[in-house]
Design a protein around this motif. Sequence first.
Motif, mmCIF file in Angstrom:
data_model
loop_
_atom_site.group_PDB
_atom_site.id
_atom_site.type_symbol
_atom_site.label_atom_id
_atom_site.label_comp_id
_atom_site.label_asym_id
_atom_site.label_seq_id
_atom_site.Cartn_x
_atom_site.Cartn_y
_atom_site.Cartn_z
ATOM 1 N N ARG A 1 19.385 42.155 24.608
ATOM 2 C CA ARG A 1 18.026 42.633 24.924
ATOM 3 C C ARG A 1 17.963 44.151 25.048
ATOM 4 N N GLU A 2 19.007 44.765 25.580
ATOM 5 C CA GLU A 2 19.011 46.217 25.804
ATOM 6 C C GLU A 2 18.968 47.026 24.514
ATOM 7 N N THR A 3 19.258 46.416 23.382
ATOM 8 C CA THR A 3 19.280 47.142 22.112
ATOM 9 C C THR A 3 17.898 47.303 21.488
ATOM 10 N N ALA A 4 16.894 46.631 22.063
ATOM 11 C CA ALA A 4 15.599 46.532 21.388
ATOM 12 C C ALA A 4 14.430 46.824 22.308
ATOM 13 N N LEU A 5 13.303 47.127 21.683
ATOM 14 C CA LEU A 5 12.048 47.230 22.420
ATOM 15 C C LEU A 5 11.695 45.849 22.977
ATOM 16 N N PRO A 6 11.115 45.782 24.155
ATOM 17 C CA PRO A 6 10.652 44.479 24.652
ATOM 18 C C PRO A 6 9.688 43.850 23.637
ATOM 19 N N GLY A 7 9.889 42.566 23.360
ATOM 20 C CA GLY A 7 9.024 41.868 22.416
ATOM 21 C C GLY A 7 9.365 42.095 20.956
ATOM 22 N N ALA A 8 10.452 42.841 20.669
ATOM 23 C CA ALA A 8 10.851 43.064 19.272
ATOM 24 C C ALA A 8 10.989 41.720 18.566
ATOM 25 N N MET A 9 10.642 41.698 17.304
ATOM 26 C CA MET A 9 10.657 40.445 16.541
ATOM 27 C C MET A 9 11.951 40.284 15.755
ATOM 28 N N ASP B 1 12.887 59.163 9.422
ATOM 29 C CA ASP B 1 11.772 60.100 9.399
ATOM 30 C C ASP B 1 11.305 60.285 10.834
ATOM 31 N N ASN B 2 11.712 61.394 11.431
ATOM 32 C CA ASN B 2 11.347 61.722 12.801
ATOM 33 C C ASN B 2 11.796 60.610 13.744
ATOM 34 N N ASP B 3 10.866 59.867 14.342
ATOM 35 C CA ASP B 3 11.218 58.831 15.319
ATOM 36 C C ASP B 3 11.181 57.418 14.736
ATOM 37 N N LEU B 4 11.254 57.321 13.427
ATOM 38 C CA LEU B 4 11.224 56.037 12.740
ATOM 39 C C LEU B 4 12.404 55.975 11.780
ATOM 40 N N ALA B 5 13.068 54.829 11.745
ATOM 41 C CA ALA B 5 14.198 54.671 10.818
ATOM 42 C C ALA B 5 14.266 53.229 10.358
ATOM 43 N N VAL B 6 14.978 53.040 9.262
ATOM 44 C CA VAL B 6 15.226 51.706 8.726
ATOM 45 C C VAL B 6 16.703 51.621 8.360
ATOM 46 N N MET C 1 13.717 50.566 13.162
ATOM 47 C CA MET C 1 14.153 51.258 14.365
ATOM 48 C C MET C 1 13.106 52.276 14.803
ATOM 49 N N VAL C 2 12.996 52.469 16.106
ATOM 50 C CA VAL C 2 12.139 53.515 16.661
ATOM 51 C C VAL C 2 12.942 54.291 17.700
ATOM 52 N N ARG C 3 12.621 55.580 17.808
ATOM 53 C CA ARG C 3 13.265 56.404 18.830
ATOM 54 C C ARG C 3 12.282 56.578 19.971
ATOM 55 N N LYS C 4 12.690 56.096 21.141
ATOM 56 C CA LYS C 4 11.856 56.172 22.340
ATOM 57 C C LYS C 4 12.623 56.964 23.390
ATOM 58 N N ASP C 5 12.015 58.022 23.878
ATOM 59 C CA ASP C 5 12.659 58.880 24.882
ATOM 60 C C ASP C 5 14.056 59.305 24.432
ATOM 61 N N GLY C 6 14.179 59.622 23.144
ATOM 62 C CA GLY C 6 15.440 60.118 22.600
ATOM 63 C C GLY C 6 16.472 59.059 22.280
ATOM 64 N N ILE C 7 16.136 57.780 22.474
ATOM 65 C CA ILE C 7 17.098 56.695 22.240
ATOM 66 C C ILE C 7 16.573 55.773 21.144
ATOM 67 N N TRP C 8 17.422 55.470 20.169
ATOM 68 C CA TRP C 8 17.041 54.554 19.099
ATOM 69 C C TRP C 8 17.090 53.123 19.606
#
Length: 131
Positions: free
Chosen positions: A31-39, A80-85, A108-115
């Motif tokens: 769970r810690e690797t992902a945004l809450p609710g990630a699909m 690209d900035n805060d978005l990656a694949v 992937m998304v970067r939130k508060d500096g963390i992917w």
Amino acid sequence: MQAAVPGENAVLAPVKALFEGMSKRDAEAIRETALPGAMVVLMRDGKPTQMTIESFAERVGKPGSTHIEERIHDPLVRIDNDLAVVWAPFVFLVDGKVDHCGTDLFNMVRKDGIWLIASVADTGRKDCPVP
């Protein structure tokens, strides 16, 4: 799982952590690797099975008698900035033997500096080349 660029290593870090959590059957680590609710979407025989990362973590995090391990190779990473694949072929091992293989796709998304993983999809097939 080698990446050529430090930025790519940062994007791949939660993917590696996800696989480590899966191998340890550690639901919290998954769970810690992902945004809450990630699909999570698992494609099997042309049919998608869709669940949240929380459901996936619960499913994989149950104690088991077999050792599981997922390995990717030759990851293609685009940032690209805060978005990656991440697009990468994988093999899934059960007790050291290939069970299935396919391709993983991580958004992937970067939130508060963390992917973090925003979503993951994979293909799974049994006609895997013998390593």
